[in-house]
Design a protein around this motif. Structure first.
Motif, PDB file in Angstrom:
ATOM      1  N   PRO A 131       0.822  -1.216   0.000  1.00 30.24           N
ATOM      2  CA  PRO A 131       0.000   0.000   0.000  1.00 30.24           C
ATOM      3  C   PRO A 131       0.851   1.258   0.000  1.00 30.24           C
ATOM      4  O   PRO A 131       1.854   1.350   0.703  1.00 30.24           O
ATOM      5  CB  PRO A 131      -0.813  -0.116   1.297  1.00 30.24           C
ATOM      6  N   VAL A 132       0.450   2.237  -0.799  1.00 30.64           N
ATOM      7  CA  VAL A 132       1.165   3.513  -0.857  1.00 30.64           C
ATOM      8  C   VAL A 132       0.932   4.280   0.444  1.00 30.64           C
ATOM      9  O   VAL A 132      -0.196   4.417   0.915  1.00 30.64           O
ATOM     10  CB  VAL A 132       0.695   4.350  -2.060  1.00 30.64           C
ATOM     11  N   LEU A 133       2.007   4.769   1.018  1.00 25.32           N
ATOM     12  CA  LEU A 133       1.936   5.636   2.192  1.00 25.32           C
ATOM     13  C   LEU A 133       1.814   7.075   1.702  1.00 25.32           C
ATOM     14  O   LEU A 133       2.679   7.552   0.963  1.00 25.32           O
ATOM     15  CB  LEU A 133       3.190   5.463   3.051  1.00 25.32           C
ATOM     16  N   ARG A 134       0.757   7.756   2.083  1.00 22.97           N
ATOM     17  CA  ARG A 134       0.483   9.085   1.524  1.00 22.97           C
ATOM     18  C   ARG A 134       0.529  10.148   2.618  1.00 22.97           C
ATOM     19  O   ARG A 134      -0.108  10.017   3.663  1.00 22.97           O
ATOM     20  CB  ARG A 134      -0.885   9.100   0.843  1.00 22.97           C
ATOM     21  N   TRP A 135       1.281  11.209   2.341  1.00 15.59           N
ATOM     22  CA  TRP A 135       1.390  12.352   3.245  1.00 15.59           C
ATOM     23  C   TRP A 135       0.954  13.588   2.474  1.00 15.59           C
ATOM     24  O   TRP A 135       1.666  14.071   1.595  1.00 15.59           O
ATOM     25  CB  TRP A 135       2.823  12.478   3.741  1.00 15.59           C
ATOM     26  N   ASN A 136      -0.225  14.116   2.794  1.00 16.99           N
ATOM     27  CA  ASN A 136      -0.755  15.304   2.136  1.00 16.99           C
ATOM     28  C   ASN A 136      -0.236  16.552   2.860  1.00 16.99           C
ATOM     29  O   ASN A 136      -0.509  16.752   4.044  1.00 16.99           O
ATOM     30  CB  ASN A 136      -2.285  15.284   2.149  1.00 16.99           C
ATOM     31  N   ILE A 137       0.483  17.395   2.144  1.00 13.59           N
ATOM     32  CA  ILE A 137       1.161  18.542   2.741  1.00 13.59           C
ATOM     33  C   ILE A 137       0.251  19.768   2.740  1.00 13.59           C
ATOM     34  O   ILE A 137      -0.447  20.050   1.761  1.00 13.59           O
ATOM     35  CB  ILE A 137       2.455  18.860   1.978  1.00 13.59           C
ATOM     36  N   THR A 138       0.261  20.493   3.860  1.00 14.93           N
ATOM     37  CA  THR A 138      -0.394  21.795   3.963  1.00 14.93           C
ATOM     38  C   THR A 138       0.634  22.803   4.467  1.00 14.93           C
ATOM     39  O   THR A 138       1.777  22.458   4.785  1.00 14.93           O
ATOM     40  CB  THR A 138      -1.590  21.757   4.933  1.00 14.93           C
ATOM     41  N   SER A 139       0.228  24.052   4.570  1.00 14.71           N
ATOM     42  CA  SER A 139       1.148  25.092   5.050  1.00 14.71           C
ATOM     43  C   SER A 139       1.516  24.888   6.512  1.00 14.71           C
ATOM     44  O   SER A 139       2.496  25.472   6.999  1.00 14.71           O
ATOM     45  CB  SER A 139       0.512  26.472   4.864  1.00 14.71           C
ATOM     46  N   ARG A 140       0.755  24.065   7.227  1.00 14.48           N
ATOM     47  CA  ARG A 140       1.038  23.818   8.648  1.00 14.48           C
ATOM     48  C   ARG A 140       1.800  22.516   8.876  1.00 14.48           C
ATOM     49  O   ARG A 140       2.116  22.173  10.018  1.00 14.48           O
ATOM     50  CB  ARG A 140      -0.268  23.778   9.435  1.00 14.48           C
ATOM     51  N   SER A 141       2.098  21.775   7.822  1.00 14.12           N
ATOM     52  CA  SER A 141       2.774  20.481   7.983  1.00 14.12           C
ATOM     53  C   SER A 141       4.201  20.679   8.471  1.00 14.12           C
ATOM     54  O   SER A 141       4.912  21.574   8.027  1.00 14.12           O
ATOM     55  CB  SER A 141       2.793  19.720   6.651  1.00 14.12           C
ATOM     56  N   SER A 142       4.618  19.800   9.386  1.00 17.94           N
ATOM     57  CA  SER A 142       5.987  19.814   9.889  1.00 17.94           C
ATOM     58  C   SER A 142       6.592  18.430   9.708  1.00 17.94           C
ATOM     59  O   SER A 142       5.881  17.450   9.465  1.00 17.94           O
ATOM     60  CB  SER A 142       6.024  20.207  11.368  1.00 17.94           C
ATOM     61  N   LEU A 143       7.891  18.354   9.834  1.00 18.98           N
ATOM     62  CA  LEU A 143       8.569  17.073   9.692  1.00 18.98           C
ATOM     63  C   LEU A 143       8.042  16.065  10.704  1.00 18.98           C
ATOM     64  O   LEU A 143       7.856  14.884  10.380  1.00 18.98           O
ATOM     65  CB  LEU A 143      10.072  17.259   9.865  1.00 18.98           C
ATOM     66  N   ALA A 144       7.784  16.521  11.917  1.00 21.75           N
ATOM     67  CA  ALA A 144       7.284  15.620  12.959  1.00 21.75           C
ATOM     68  C   ALA A 144       5.957  14.973  12.557  1.00 21.75           C
ATOM     69  O   ALA A 144       5.708  13.812  12.884  1.00 21.75           O
ATOM     70  CB  ALA A 144       7.133  16.368  14.283  1.00 21.75           C
ATOM     71  N   ASP A 145       5.109  15.703  11.823  1.00 25.81           N
ATOM     72  CA  ASP A 145       3.825  15.136  11.386  1.00 25.81           C
ATOM     73  C   ASP A 145       4.040  13.912  10.509  1.00 25.81           C
ATOM     74  O   ASP A 145       3.277  12.951  10.572  1.00 25.81           O
ATOM     75  CB  ASP A 145       3.014  16.179  10.604  1.00 25.81           C
ATOM     76  N   GLY A 146       5.046  13.959   9.663  1.00 23.86           N
ATOM     77  CA  GLY A 146       5.308  12.836   8.777  1.00 23.86           C
ATOM     78  C   GLY A 146       5.980  11.672   9.470  1.00 23.86           C
ATOM     79  O   GLY A 146       5.810  10.524   9.064  1.00 23.86           O
ATOM     80  N   LEU A 147       6.752  11.960  10.525  1.00 23.87           N
ATOM     81  CA  LEU A 147       7.495  10.895  11.201  1.00 23.87           C
ATOM     82  C   LEU A 147       6.626  10.128  12.189  1.00 23.87           C
ATOM     83  O   LEU A 147       6.564   8.896  12.163  1.00 23.87           O
ATOM     84  CB  LEU A 147       8.712  11.483  11.916  1.00 23.87           C
TER      85      LEU A 147
END
Length: 334
Positions: free
Chosen positions: A103-119
């Motif tokens: 399954p594809v891991l998807r991270w939708n970016i916004t202006s409030r996204s930070s590196l910690a959100d993805g980790l």
């Protein structure tokens, strides 16, 4: 085709990823112990029928195939730019399906996204509430879940596919923050690092993104084994730092011409209705001066094909659909 061209763009799933050459010495990772790839039936590369359909019917151009293989071989992120509707995000699903990457891991970016959100995400409040209960607080890991980026960097035997969508919407710091993690192929979870000081082996079971199956993280440190296939998409709305661009394989998608549009229509609508050639011509005329996306053409073809209308009414409906959809659409097409 060179022997390292494991991605063909033919939409036929295979295990060619196992034949990928060893990475360059400066991109070799040794995280472990190795995790098996997630279960991946033919349709497991998408989380919805829409994603399944896009993965199966994606039509890849020659340049896309070449640069996908270059990114896979070099273990580098693939930065895909282009107007909305050119299939930037669909490329990640198509590659994951063909190469059986799960399954594809998807991270939708916004202006409030930070590196910690993805980790990873850690909820200290839930731990506080649990501490007030009768059953005790449990470990830190009970209140922590890995994000899509954090999951992609687990030590899998096969690379995972990670889609970082619309990175040009991020704040100024995220590209460089992301670059450091992808360059090193590893990260730390401070909450688990601290907890490991008070445990024997420092092992903690945490939940990965998109699953309820726990994985073991030792002493709060994660290092990849097979570098993930990372697709970063951008609509070209901003410039990125030179250091970031230098470490990416860059692919620029352009609006498809008549031949590619014909292949796309046939892949999605088999057989296409009798108005396909004429509507493709009208679509190309409109797209030359506007922001029409390929999925808008497909919507118009589908609806005029099933509506049971005469030729004049179909023309009127198509004329109304494409301008309306042009104003309403804001995402990637097929």
């Amino acid at each position: 085709m060179p022997h390292w061209s494991v991605y063909t763009g033919r939409n036929e799933p295979h295990d060619g990823i196992d034949d990928l050459p060893a990475p360059p010495p400066w991109r070799a990772f040794d995280g472990g112990p190795a995790l098996p790839p997630p279960h991946d039936g033919d349709d497991a590369t998408a989380v919805s029928p829409d994603r399944v359909h896009r993965a199966k019917s994606y039509v890849a151009g020659e340049e896309s195939v070449r640069l996908v293989n270059a990114a896979l071989c070099l273990r580098r992120p693939l930065l895909v730019t282009g107007p909305p509707g050119t299939g930037k995000s669909s490329l990640a699903y198509a590659v994951a399906r063909e190469l059986r990457l799960g399954p594809v891991l998807r991270w939708n970016i916004t202006s409030r996204s930070s590196l910690a959100d993805g980790l990873y995400q850690y909820d200290p409040l839930s731990r506080l509430y649990a501490a007030r209960g009768q059953e005790g607080p449990g470990g830190v890991e009970d209140h922590l879940r890995l994000g899509p980026l954090g999951t992609a960097l687990l030590p899998y035997d096969r690379p995972r596919a990670l889609l970082v969508d619309e990175i040009d919407k991020s704040d100024l710091d995220l590209p460089n923050d992301l670059l450091n993690v992808l360059e090193e192929g590893q990260y730390e979870i401070p909450e688990l690092v601290r907890a490991a000081r008070h445990s024997g082996d420092g092992a903690a079971e945490v939940l990965a993104d998109g699953t309820d199956t726990p994985v073991v993280v030792r002493r709060g440190r994660v290092r990849c084994r097979a570098f993930p296939f990372v697709v970063l998409t951008s609509n070209g709305e901003r410039e990125f730092p030179p250091a970031f661009l230098r470490r990416c394989v860059r692919l620029k998608l352009r609006r498809p011409g008549r031949d590619q549009l014909t292949h796309i229509v046939r892949a999605h609508l088999d057989p296409p209705n009798g108005d396909a050639d004429r509507l493709i011509s009208r679509f190309l005329e409109r797209a030359a001066g506007g922001e029409l996306a390929t999925d808008q053409l497909l919507n118009a073809l589908y609806l005029t094909g099933v509506a049971g209308l005469d030729a004049e009414s179909r023309d009127d409906l198509a004329e109304q659909l494409m301008p309306y959809l042009s104003a309403a659409a804001d995402g990637d097409g097929f």
